[in-house]
Write an enzyme that holds these catalytic residues in place. Sequence first.
Site, PDB file in Angstrom:
ATOM      1  N   TYR A 161      65.872  14.567  -7.197  1.00  0.00           N
ATOM      2  CA  TYR A 161      64.421  14.937  -7.036  1.00  0.00           C
ATOM      3  C   TYR A 161      64.436  16.038  -5.868  1.00  0.00           C
ATOM      4  O   TYR A 161      63.582  17.236  -6.297  1.00  0.00           O
ATOM      5  CB  TYR A 161      64.020  13.887  -6.172  1.00  0.00           C
ATOM      6  CG  TYR A 161      62.804  13.994  -5.318  1.00  0.00           C
ATOM      7  CD1 TYR A 161      61.607  13.932  -6.049  1.00  0.00           C
ATOM      8  CD2 TYR A 161      62.679  13.965  -3.944  1.00  0.00           C
ATOM      9  CE1 TYR A 161      60.244  14.214  -5.086  1.00  0.00           C
ATOM     10  CE2 TYR A 161      61.767  14.355  -3.277  1.00  0.00           C
ATOM     11  CZ  TYR A 161      60.485  14.527  -3.875  1.00  0.00           C
ATOM     12  OH  TYR A 161      59.284  14.567  -3.084  1.00  0.00           O
ATOM     13  N   LYS A 202      62.656  20.162  -6.421  1.00  0.00           N
ATOM     14  CA  LYS A 202      61.545  20.856  -5.472  1.00  0.00           C
ATOM     15  C   LYS A 202      62.181  22.170  -5.314  1.00  0.00           C
ATOM     16  O   LYS A 202      61.388  23.116  -5.156  1.00  0.00           O
ATOM     17  CB  LYS A 202      61.364  20.054  -4.378  1.00  0.00           C
ATOM     18  CG  LYS A 202      60.606  18.691  -4.655  1.00  0.00           C
ATOM     19  CD  LYS A 202      59.238  18.736  -4.955  1.00  0.00           C
ATOM     20  CE  LYS A 202      58.411  17.619  -5.226  1.00  0.00           C
ATOM     21  NZ  LYS A 202      57.139  17.814  -5.736  1.00  0.00           N
ATOM     22  N   SER A 239      58.718  19.428  -0.435  1.00  0.00           N
ATOM     23  CA  SER A 239      59.101  18.475   0.492  1.00  0.00           C
ATOM     24  C   SER A 239      60.196  18.743   1.324  1.00  0.00           C
ATOM     25  O   SER A 239      60.907  19.540   1.184  1.00  0.00           O
ATOM     26  CB  SER A 239      59.502  17.281  -0.652  1.00  0.00           C
ATOM     27  OG  SER A 239      60.373  16.392   0.017  1.00  0.00           O
TER      28      SER A 239
HETATM   29  C1  UD1 Z   1      63.194   9.539   1.518  1.00  0.00           C
HETATM   30  C2  UD1 Z   1      63.973  10.358   0.508  1.00  0.00           C
HETATM   31  C3  UD1 Z   1      63.360  11.780   0.420  1.00  0.00           C
HETATM   32  C4  UD1 Z   1      61.785  11.777   0.326  1.00  0.00           C
HETATM   33  C5  UD1 Z   1      61.099  10.828   1.258  1.00  0.00           C
HETATM   34  C6  UD1 Z   1      59.828  10.636   1.053  1.00  0.00           C
HETATM   35  C7  UD1 Z   1      66.093   9.535   0.419  1.00  0.00           C
HETATM   36  C8  UD1 Z   1      67.368   9.384   0.818  1.00  0.00           C
HETATM   37  N1  UD1 Z   1      65.308  10.359   1.131  1.00  0.00           N
HETATM   38  O1  UD1 Z   1      63.231  10.140   2.717  1.00  0.00           O
HETATM   39  O2  UD1 Z   1      63.927  12.567  -0.140  1.00  0.00           O
HETATM   40  O3  UD1 Z   1      61.363  13.004   0.397  1.00  0.00           O
HETATM   41  O4  UD1 Z   1      61.613   9.549   1.125  1.00  0.00           O
HETATM   42  O5  UD1 Z   1      59.000  10.055   1.868  1.00  0.00           O
HETATM   43  O6  UD1 Z   1      65.864   8.286  -0.088  1.00  0.00           O
HETATM   44  N2  UD1 Z   1      65.244   3.098   6.493  1.00  0.00           N
HETATM   45  C9  UD1 Z   1      65.674   1.683   6.741  1.00  0.00           C
HETATM   46  N3  UD1 Z   1      65.500   0.603   5.977  1.00  0.00           N
HETATM   47  C10 UD1 Z   1      65.008   0.630   4.874  1.00  0.00           C
HETATM   48  C11 UD1 Z   1      64.323   2.026   4.623  1.00  0.00           C
HETATM   49  C12 UD1 Z   1      64.629   3.104   5.303  1.00  0.00           C
HETATM   50  O7  UD1 Z   1      66.213   1.803   8.001  1.00  0.00           O
HETATM   51  O8  UD1 Z   1      64.910  -0.324   4.175  1.00  0.00           O
HETATM   52  C13 UD1 Z   1      65.417   4.183   7.284  1.00  0.00           C
HETATM   53  C14 UD1 Z   1      66.075   5.345   6.671  1.00  0.00           C
HETATM   54  O9  UD1 Z   1      67.486   5.192   6.894  1.00  0.00           O
HETATM   55  C15 UD1 Z   1      65.351   6.489   7.444  1.00  0.00           C
HETATM   56  C16 UD1 Z   1      64.119   6.012   7.889  1.00  0.00           C
HETATM   57  O10 UD1 Z   1      63.927   4.517   7.675  1.00  0.00           O
HETATM   58  O11 UD1 Z   1      66.161   6.841   8.845  1.00  0.00           O
HETATM   59  C17 UD1 Z   1      62.993   6.694   6.638  1.00  0.00           C
HETATM   60  O12 UD1 Z   1      63.335   6.403   5.415  1.00  0.00           O
HETATM   61  P1  UD1 Z   1      62.543   6.664   4.178  1.00  0.00           P
HETATM   62  O13 UD1 Z   1      61.335   6.023   4.365  1.00  0.00           O
HETATM   63  O14 UD1 Z   1      63.163   6.055   2.836  1.00  0.00           O
HETATM   64  O15 UD1 Z   1      62.244   8.294   4.391  1.00  0.00           O
HETATM   65  P2  UD1 Z   1      63.425   9.455   4.068  1.00  0.00           P
HETATM   66  O16 UD1 Z   1      65.001   8.782   4.062  1.00  0.00           O
HETATM   67  O17 UD1 Z   1      63.358  10.161   5.274  1.00  0.00           O
END
Ligand code: UD1
Length: 347
Positions: A153, A157, A129
Amino acid sequence: MSTNNSHVLVTGGAGFIGSHSLISLINNDYNPIIIDNLSNSSIKTIHAVEKITSREIKFYKLNLLNFNELEKVFKDNDFSSVIHFAGFKSVGDSVNYPLLYFRNNIQGTINVLDMCNRYGVSKFIFSSSASVYGNNESVPLKEDSELLPLSPYAYSKLIIENILTSLSNSNNESSSKNWQIIMLRYFNPIGAHESGLISEKVPNVPSNIMPLILRVASGEMNKLSIFGDDYETKDGTGVRDYIHVMDLADGHVAALNNLFLTADKENFCKAINLGTGEGYTVLELIKNFIKYTGIEIPYKIVDRRSGDIGSSFANVEYAKNFLQWEAKRDIKSMILDAWNAYKYQRE
Ligand code: UD1
């Protein structure tokens, strides 16, 4: 390429990326055989893949921690290779249940590797990942960028990557065994197979962005919370490298093809990024969702989420050069396929 219906063990084959990869494998003449304990997936997914591919798929419901049962599967099948997807994947749960995560993900992998040693399987693909880059924001992220995992997590990995590297360096775990190992570092997989018959299982309390957008689009949630608009990005919201899950699936076939071109006597262990190389901000993702589906997504800006970084996207040169693979599907198909599958699952 012809692989003579090579028997590929796919652990975690009923999961999101595993199930989509089955389709690409079958379409490329591989013969996947699944082990999954169905802890976060359903037998229905495997049946749906059988429908999509018009093929029966051999399946073992089994926990990888069950060493004796696992050995029976290796005894009964002549595996040419392994794609190891099985593992827990919720970042939040891993913070609350670290022992569960380390035991399941690490011991499960060690058991599979032990079997590979015993039964002479040297071609191995590991589901890693981009979370191993963690707190590293020197984008685009290259395979040799610093690894700064932030959650149990992500550590699990990285530990598995280290185990695989050590195994390949040892060059002699049992008699004269060599390994051909590819560790695929996935960026942010979204979308679904175009049939809509399989998709990501959305948890009751989703934390990833796409499942949350789908919830809001379907009216199950009122509003999306955007975690911060003060990052150093073009609109202040977080940038991620979203990749269509079928592109990711095709990436596994490219990796497997590569391993089959490699002689069993060769010995290597490589990490390879699977992303598009292009980043989208949260606001851009929402705007594209609205544009392609015509559905409004109300949102509010809230504080940053702890453990989040501003930007994460891949340098994809190595995948292009080494695997002759690159992502083909655009943000429109990622969004429309995700929405189509979500609607289908709720019908
Ligand atoms: C998350 C995990 C990562 C994992 C990946 C799987 C965390 C800190 N990281 O990554 O370890 O491998 O998912 O796909 O959880 N966002 C919002 N509002 C929300 C949810 C997310 O603004 O309600 C934003 C986040 O701040 C980020 C983006 O959307 O900028 C993507 O978020 P997310 O889908 O959770 O993925 P990651 O944070 O990249």
